[in-house]
Design a protein around this motif. Sequence first.
Motif, short mmCIF file in Angstrom:
data_model
loop_
_atom_site.label_atom_id
_atom_site.label_comp_id
_atom_site.label_asym_id
_atom_site.label_seq_id
_atom_site.Cartn_x
_atom_site.Cartn_y
_atom_site.Cartn_z
N ILE A 96 0.84 -1.21 0.00
CA ILE A 96 0.00 0.00 0.00
C ILE A 96 0.87 1.25 0.00
N ARG A 97 1.91 1.23 0.80
CA ARG A 97 2.80 2.40 0.87
C ARG A 97 3.48 2.66 -0.46
N ASP A 98 3.92 1.58 -1.14
CA ASP A 98 4.56 1.77 -2.45
C ASP A 98 3.58 2.31 -3.47
N LEU A 99 2.33 1.85 -3.42
CA LEU A 99 1.33 2.32 -4.38
C LEU A 99 0.97 3.78 -4.14
N LEU A 100 1.14 4.25 -2.90
CA LEU A 100 0.81 5.64 -2.59
C LEU A 100 1.90 6.60 -3.04
N GLY A 101 3.08 6.09 -3.37
CA GLY A 101 4.14 6.96 -3.83
C GLY A 101 5.48 6.54 -3.31
N PRO A 102 6.54 7.21 -3.75
CA PRO A 102 7.90 6.83 -3.36
C PRO A 102 8.14 7.05 -1.87
N TRP A 118 9.04 6.76 -10.39
CA TRP A 118 8.75 5.78 -9.34
C TRP A 118 7.86 4.65 -9.85
N TYR A 119 6.74 5.01 -10.48
CA TYR A 119 5.78 3.99 -10.92
C TYR A 119 6.30 3.30 -12.17
N GLY A 120 6.86 2.12 -11.96
CA GLY A 120 7.46 1.37 -13.05
C GLY A 120 8.53 0.45 -12.49
N THR A 121 9.67 0.43 -13.15
CA THR A 121 10.75 -0.48 -12.75
C THR A 121 11.26 -0.18 -11.35
N THR A 122 11.37 1.11 -11.00
CA THR A 122 11.88 1.47 -9.68
C THR A 122 11.00 0.92 -8.57
N MET A 123 9.69 1.13 -8.68
CA MET A 123 8.78 0.62 -7.66
C MET A 123 8.77 -0.90 -7.63
N LEU A 124 8.84 -1.53 -8.81
CA LEU A 124 8.83 -2.98 -8.87
C LEU A 124 10.05 -3.58 -8.17
N LEU A 125 11.22 -3.00 -8.39
CA LEU A 125 12.43 -3.50 -7.74
C LEU A 125 12.37 -3.29 -6.22
N HIS A 126 11.91 -2.11 -5.82
CA HIS A 126 11.78 -1.82 -4.40
C HIS A 126 10.76 -2.77 -3.75
N TRP A 127 9.64 -2.96 -4.39
CA TRP A 127 8.58 -3.82 -3.85
C TRP A 127 9.04 -5.27 -3.76
N GLY A 129 12.24 -6.48 -3.58
CA GLY A 129 13.34 -6.70 -2.65
C GLY A 129 13.03 -6.38 -1.21
N LYS A 130 12.25 -5.33 -0.96
CA LYS A 130 12.07 -4.86 0.41
C LYS A 130 10.69 -5.13 0.98
N VAL A 131 9.76 -5.58 0.16
CA VAL A 131 8.41 -5.89 0.64
C VAL A 131 8.11 -7.37 0.49
N VAL A 132 8.22 -7.88 -0.74
CA VAL A 132 7.82 -9.25 -1.02
C VAL A 132 8.82 -10.26 -0.46
N LEU A 133 10.11 -10.04 -0.69
CA LEU A 133 11.11 -11.03 -0.29
C LEU A 133 11.07 -11.33 1.21
N PRO A 134 11.12 -10.33 2.10
CA PRO A 134 11.02 -10.67 3.53
C PRO A 134 9.68 -11.30 3.90
N ALA A 135 8.60 -10.86 3.25
CA ALA A 135 7.29 -11.45 3.54
C ALA A 135 7.24 -12.91 3.12
N VAL A 136 7.88 -13.26 2.00
CA VAL A 136 7.92 -14.65 1.55
C VAL A 136 8.70 -15.51 2.54
N VAL A 137 9.86 -15.02 2.99
CA VAL A 137 10.67 -15.78 3.95
C VAL A 137 9.87 -16.04 5.23
#
Length: 233
Positions: A96-102, A118-127, A129-137
Amino acid sequence: MNDHMIDRERVRDVLSIGIAVGVPIWGAVGAWTAVTVQNYPWNQWVPFANGASKGVLLGLLAAVGVATVLADGSRPGWRWAVFSCALIGGGLLGTIRDLLGPPTPAVYFEDSIPDERWYGTTMLLHWTGKVVLPAVVCAVILTLLVARPYRRAQSVLAGAALALAGVALLLLPMIASALAPEVQGNGQHVNEGFKAGLLCWVLGIPVLAVGMLRTFSLRTGRRGARTERMRSR
């Protein structure tokens, strides 16, 4: 121990492990931020402390998602339901935070990233590495925990892990501030470090207290049950 008590202890284990795992996982994400952004030495350890503190909340949310599935009982595909709910719980706020902006710029005097960047490759990489990866672990660990047959010893270990997470939160500001460069800059920079350390202590005290209480009560209960069995013989 009847089935109702086992279910209750299993939920408590999930909540304990969710927090205990969340602290190092999201703390590692914060440490990566602190290491890779090297041009603000006045608060270089702050992202590490903030990440560990955030791990308490996100790990708890992931565990709550798992507990929700456990409350409905076992059913076909329940392991995937456990994993999915844990993943959603751990990654929803960051998404949600990433979708709201950088995110707020970590570098002093740097402007925010424009939306078109922000909306594109930058957000995807951030999301990723820093959101999905720890949540998956976190979700994988919780799913493996739930898939194991329940043993009372795992509840003791879960309580001990929670207590260790509390100790880590209490010691982290002192260790990190000793290893990081000396605080520089204006009062705002000093306050950032103070607030990050205070948040670790505020969260670390109840986490440590609950972990110790759960560990000692379970160990005492095990000794009492063992003594009772010996007497019955």
